[in-house]
Design a protein around this motif. Structure first.
Motif, mmCIF file in Angstrom:
data_model
loop_
_atom_site.group_PDB
_atom_site.id
_atom_site.type_symbol
_atom_site.label_atom_id
_atom_site.label_comp_id
_atom_site.label_asym_id
_atom_site.label_seq_id
_atom_site.Cartn_x
_atom_site.Cartn_y
_atom_site.Cartn_z
ATOM 1 N N PHE A 144 0.828 -1.195 0.000
ATOM 2 C CA PHE A 144 0.000 0.000 0.000
ATOM 3 C C PHE A 144 0.868 1.252 0.000
ATOM 4 O O PHE A 144 0.685 2.165 -0.794
ATOM 5 N N ILE A 148 1.380 4.235 -2.827
ATOM 6 C CA ILE A 148 1.117 5.653 -2.541
ATOM 7 C C ILE A 148 2.367 6.491 -2.801
ATOM 8 O O ILE A 148 2.293 7.589 -3.368
ATOM 9 N N ILE A 151 2.783 6.929 -6.491
ATOM 10 C CA ILE A 151 1.781 7.879 -6.975
ATOM 11 C C ILE A 151 2.251 9.306 -6.672
ATOM 12 O O ILE A 151 2.225 10.201 -7.523
ATOM 13 N N LEU A 152 2.716 9.477 -5.445
ATOM 14 C CA LEU A 152 3.139 10.808 -5.004
ATOM 15 C C LEU A 152 4.284 11.326 -5.863
ATOM 16 O O LEU A 152 4.277 12.466 -6.333
ATOM 17 N N GLY A 155 3.265 10.635 -10.053
ATOM 18 C CA GLY A 155 1.981 11.174 -10.467
ATOM 19 C C GLY A 155 1.796 12.610 -10.035
ATOM 20 O O GLY A 155 1.509 13.486 -10.849
ATOM 21 N N VAL A 156 2.001 12.871 -8.750
ATOM 22 C CA VAL A 156 1.673 14.186 -8.219
ATOM 23 C C VAL A 156 2.822 15.180 -8.390
ATOM 24 O O VAL A 156 2.627 16.305 -8.836
ATOM 25 N N THR A 163 -2.188 8.474 -12.166
ATOM 26 C CA THR A 163 -2.209 7.980 -10.790
ATOM 27 C C THR A 163 -3.263 6.908 -10.553
ATOM 28 O O THR A 163 -3.266 6.273 -9.522
ATOM 29 N N PHE A 164 -4.189 6.755 -11.473
ATOM 30 C CA PHE A 164 -5.238 5.766 -11.216
ATOM 31 C C PHE A 164 -5.799 5.243 -12.536
ATOM 32 O O PHE A 164 -5.610 5.835 -13.595
ATOM 33 N N SER A 267 -6.669 -1.703 -5.425
ATOM 34 C CA SER A 267 -7.472 -0.663 -4.775
ATOM 35 C C SER A 267 -6.696 0.640 -4.644
ATOM 36 O O SER A 267 -7.293 1.709 -4.700
ATOM 37 N N VAL A 268 -5.376 0.564 -4.485
ATOM 38 C CA VAL A 268 -4.615 1.814 -4.418
ATOM 39 C C VAL A 268 -4.686 2.561 -5.749
ATOM 40 O O VAL A 268 -4.830 3.783 -5.787
ATOM 41 N N PHE A 269 -4.598 1.819 -6.847
ATOM 42 C CA PHE A 269 -4.563 2.468 -8.162
ATOM 43 C C PHE A 269 -5.925 2.490 -8.850
ATOM 44 O O PHE A 269 -6.022 2.856 -10.009
ATOM 45 N N THR B 233 -5.890 7.978 -2.979
ATOM 46 C CA THR B 233 -5.793 7.928 -4.434
ATOM 47 C C THR B 233 -6.642 9.028 -5.065
ATOM 48 O O THR B 233 -6.245 9.675 -6.033
ATOM 49 N N SER B 240 -2.769 15.825 -8.928
ATOM 50 C CA SER B 240 -1.933 15.607 -10.109
ATOM 51 C C SER B 240 -2.559 16.194 -11.369
ATOM 52 O O SER B 240 -1.955 16.169 -12.430
ATOM 53 N N GLU B 242 -5.226 15.124 -12.960
ATOM 54 C CA GLU B 242 -5.946 14.183 -13.816
ATOM 55 C C GLU B 242 -7.453 14.310 -13.670
ATOM 56 O O GLU B 242 -8.194 13.913 -14.552
#
Lengths: 325, 530
Positions: A144, A148, A151-152, A155-156, A163-164, A267-269, B233, B240, B242
């Motif tokens: 998990f 994250i 993603i951070l 993605g961010v 990110t998803f 579930s995270v993505f 998420t 981000s 999106e």
């Protein structure tokens, strides 16, 4: 041989029935599905009718028998929530999970084996040491958190990767959707597949390394070296070949767990696979989906295990001698 | 071959030239839950109905401030106390091209009352509909019903022809036993957006209905909805870039959104009141150390429980200042709200202790509170904070926090009201106090279906009388006076302990402006993309 296979098959059936029983009985106590299906204005009589209609008033054994009989025919009933056949829902999600697991398996093998070999051959090197240290991160950080963090970062902060989700998908053969054919589909695969592969990757790497170190110490490798064979031939033809036997076994089993444990990554993505379907089914107490998923995963494991066992039996003569005596 | 590609290119260029004036404006958002069906009569749940309200429409609509405005009905009036005349809008077409007429309204009413429907209560408010002509109908109610039109907002009109052609004249039932029907997976409404594709739990794509009958502020041409269950998420996808909007956003993430570029939190009061309820009907509490009597039957104990609560502390510590402490069981947006009565019970622990001693519990007592842990904003934390406040005056409250399926299974009627003390939240779907009075405050009565959510069965015949009268009084002033009278009695009797209106918590990108409706509904009509 036939009797062995037969016995093994019987065992598998018992295992499947037990899993079905556990899945089925456990979910009887997760919560009241009726409450999740009705709105606040639903009357008493409607609730009672619903309970009756779902067969929740029948004796336990009747409900279980009905469940098994239907499951054998591939019928896991209709999802309480979506009012669609569960088999249909699972089939829709199968491609997403299988593609993700497939890419993760390739990553795990493609990176895990070479790294394992390298760290075994150059066990004292600086690069080897850093790979080994990094691999500790892979085994110890929970999936998990890895997800994250990725993603951070990607993605961010860097905004390189989505990110998803699964990006755009293309229909092939009418029922299989694939993300392999679009740019956004491929980009979407990167983070989740790394997240899912990381643990397996480090596991395979450490396994290959340990086995390789073991094999390198054996006499036939020493003889091969003494015969003056080049290092390359000794390492890859003799040593690696012998290392791979247990690695293949483990990998076979790990493939099963990749599919099964994709739940967290999915579930995270928000990856629209079977795992996500399962997690959401838990929240909605959608028993048919939960039960079908558990039985399906158990089925994967049982089949893989059985194939592995039978292969062992065919390959290793010692096992045959044991069972004959 | 070359010629053909050239031709194709020319056609494509022409197509682009024609399409150019309408620039594609996409809007992408995520919510924690999903659309379980596209059938507007299958489930009475706010996200489902809110989303479908952009695809289907009722005879009336809510505007951005939740005021009733004409929808598929142009105007309406009462002919006599139990008969309404609705003039229907002419020239409205369904997405499939069918004309909207009186027959569709009558069909919808029948369908909403069909076997699998979860809209039966709404359908049940109407006794009969008579068609005068294609665009005029007479609606009869069983009794005078001043708030009829409010119930029509969520009663979405379906096309008779389409439904009959596709075999979906009955609502998709919530049982899961039937295989669902055509309307479960397909939609044909009159709303400003049309469903382009829908994969349950994965993604729903909606495109603009260019033939919509009304001018709307929105300039959006396509809407992508993705359910994202993980809050982390969801927030990451917004930051981000999106996504343009996500909800709900955890209260603790607000600061992060404020600090990030291009996004901001969007918070407002929800029309939902969160409150504690107490078992006031059993002779002995199910979950308490006091045997042989029920302390909550004693008004002094209820007073003590109320004065021991520090609502400001809950607001600051648990809700990060995002909630509005309440003294009433309805929010300001709800008809019948009375500012004067909304003053919370004052925090006074000394008085609470004194009251407990007077009531015969100088050393306090022990009781278990039932609390959901995934239904309302910070629900479990509120219970814990309150429990520590009650502990200070000597009442030991054990918090039993459970997921909503378990929780509702225990405390609601289906579980036999198996609770002594509980936390619940309520938004009246009609945005009128009558719903709160008849569901939560009237005495439990299975025959008349009143008070079914009055889990602790607080019962006062005077309120019962008033709540019945409020349901049929048509004089708005008289009606509101009766509502206030009922709330006043409830307040003086400490029947419930209101806590607050919880916040709506959305996160939006600077790229878009949206309207945040008090019932947590995203109305696409007001979504504007820069």
């Amino acid at each position: 041989m036939i009797s062995f296979v037969f016995k093994r098959l019987l065992q598998s059936i018992v295992v499947m029935l037990t899993v079905a029983l556990i899945a089925f009985s456990m979910f009887r106590y997760v919560g009241d599905p009726v409450n999740n299906m009705v709105g606040q204005d639903t009357t008493d009589e409607e609730r009672a009718a619903l309970t009756e209609q779902l067969g929740l008033n029948d004796p336990f054994i009747v409900q279980y028998g009905r469940f098994v009989l239907n499951a054998i025919q591939g019928d896991f009933g209709t999802s309480y929530k979506y009012r669609r056949p569960v088999s249909e829902l699972i089939l829709e999600r199968l491609s997403a999970t299988l593609e993700l697991s497939f890419v993760s398996a390739i990553l795990a093998l493609g990176i895990g084996i070479p790294c394992g070999v390298y760290t075994a051959l150059r066990s004292k090197g600086a690069l080897s040491r850093s790979i080994m240290t990094l691999s500790l991160v892979g085994v110890s950080l929970p999936t998990f958190l890895i997800g994250i963090l990725l993603i951070l970062l990607f993605g961010v902060i860097l905004r390189w990767l989505p990110t998803f989700g699964r990006g755009d998908v293309v229909d092939v053969f009418g029922w299989w959707t694939t993300g392999f054919l679009t740019i956004s589909g491929l980009k979407s695969l990167i983070l989740p597949s790394i997240t899912l592969a990381l643990f397996q990757m480090t596991l395979i790497m450490r396994l290959v390394r340990a086995e390789m170190l073991e094999v390198l110490r054996t006499d036939f490798v020493k003889f091969a070296k003494a015969r003056g064979l080049p290092d390359r031939a000794v390492h890859f033809k003799h040593a690696l070949k012998n290392t791979l036997v247990p690695v293949i076994t483990i990998t076979g089993l790990q493939l099963g767990s990749l599919i099964a444990f994709a739940i967290i990554t999915e579930s995270v993505f928000q990856w629209p696979g079977m795992g996500l379907l399962f997690v959401q089914a838990i929240a909605d107490v959608d028993i048919p989906i939960m039960a079908a998923y558990l039985v399906l995963i158990a089925f994967f494991f049982v089949v893989i295990n059985m194939v592995v066992d039978i292969l062992y039996y065919a390959v290793d003569p010692r096992l045959r001698a044991d069972s004959d005596s | 071959m070359k010629l053909r590609t050239g031709l194709l290119a020319a056609v494509a260029a022409a197509a682009i030239a024609v399409a150019a004036p309408v620039q594609a404006k996409e809007f992408k958002f995520a919510f924690q839950g999903d659309l379980s069906s596209l059938d507007p009569h299958s489930l009475n749940e706010s996200f489902l109905l809110g989303t479908l309200g952009n695809i289907y429409e009722g005879l009336v609509l809510y505007d951005e401030n939740m005021q009733v405005i004409p929808g598929l009905a142009e105007s309406w009036k009462t002919v006599n106390p139990t008969t309404w005349e609705f003039k229907l809008r002419k020239g409205v077409k369904f997405h499939g091209g069918q004309d909207f007429t009186a027959d569709d309204v009558i069909f919808t009413w029948q369908r909403a009352g069909s076997k699998g429907s979860d809209q039966k209560t709404r359908a049940g408010k109407i006794k009969n509909i008579t068609k005068v002509d294609d665009y005029t109908i007479l609606v009869e109610t069983p009794a005078p019903n001043p708030i009829l039109v409010r119930d029509l907002n969520f009663l979405y009109i379906m096309d008779k022809e389409w439904s009959e052609a596709n075999g979906t004249t009955n609502a998709t039932s919530a049982t899961g036993d039937d295989k669902g029907n055509f309307a479960n997976l397909n939609a044909n409404g009159t709303g400003p957006f049309m469903v382009k594709s829908n994969q349950a739990d994965v993604k729903t794509v909606m495109v603009r209905n260019e033939n919509y009958w009304k001018d709307i502020p929105s300039n959006v041409t396509q809407i992508d909805f993705t359910p994202i269950k993980e809050a982390a998420t969801r927030v990451a996808a917004l930051v981000s870039g999106e996504l343009d909007l996500v909800y709900p956003v955890p209260v603790q993430d607000w600061q992060r959104l404020e600090e990030s570029d291009g996004v901001k939190p969007l918070a407002g009061p929800e029309a939902r009141t969160i409150f504690f309820g107490m078992d006031q009907s059993r002779d002995e509490l199910l979950y308490s150390n006091i045997k042989g009597k029920n302390p909550f039957k004693d008004i002094k104990v209820r007073q003590a429980m109320a004065h021991a609560l520090n609502l400001d502390a809950i607001k600051q510590k648990v809700m990060r200042n995002a909630a509005t402490p309440a003294g009433l069981m309805v929010a300001p947006q709800i008809n019948g709200f009375n500012e004067a009565l909304n003053l919370p019970y004052p925090y006074d622990p000394e008085k609470a202790k004194a009251l407990l001693a007077e009531a015969g519990y100088p050393d306090g007592f022990e009781v278990t509170i039932d609390c959901p842990n995934n239904r309302y904003v910070n629900d479990e934390k509120i219970c814990q904070a309150a429990a520590s406040m009650w502990a200070k005056v000597g009442v030991k409250v054990n918090v039993l926090a459970q997921p909503k399926s378990k929780y509702f299974g225990k405390v609601l009627e289906t579980g036999g009201y198996d609770t002594s003390f509980y936390l619940l939240g309520w938004t009246p779907g009609t945005m009128d106090s009558e719903n709160v009075l008849s569901s939560l405050i009237a005495c439990q009565n299975k025959e008349t279906k009143r008070g079914l959510f009055n889990l602790g069965n607080y019962c006062n015949p005077k309120i019962d009388e008033l709540s019945a009268a409020v349901g049929s009084e048509t004089d708005q002033d008289k009606r509101n006076a009766m509502i206030s009278e009922a709330f006043d009695i409830l307040k003086n009797e400490y029947g419930y302990l209101p806590i607050h209106q919880q916040p709506l918590s959305w996160g939006v990108s600077d790229r878009v402006t949206v309207n945040q409706r008090a019932d947590n509904v995203l109305d696409y009509r007001y979504v504007v993309v820069k």
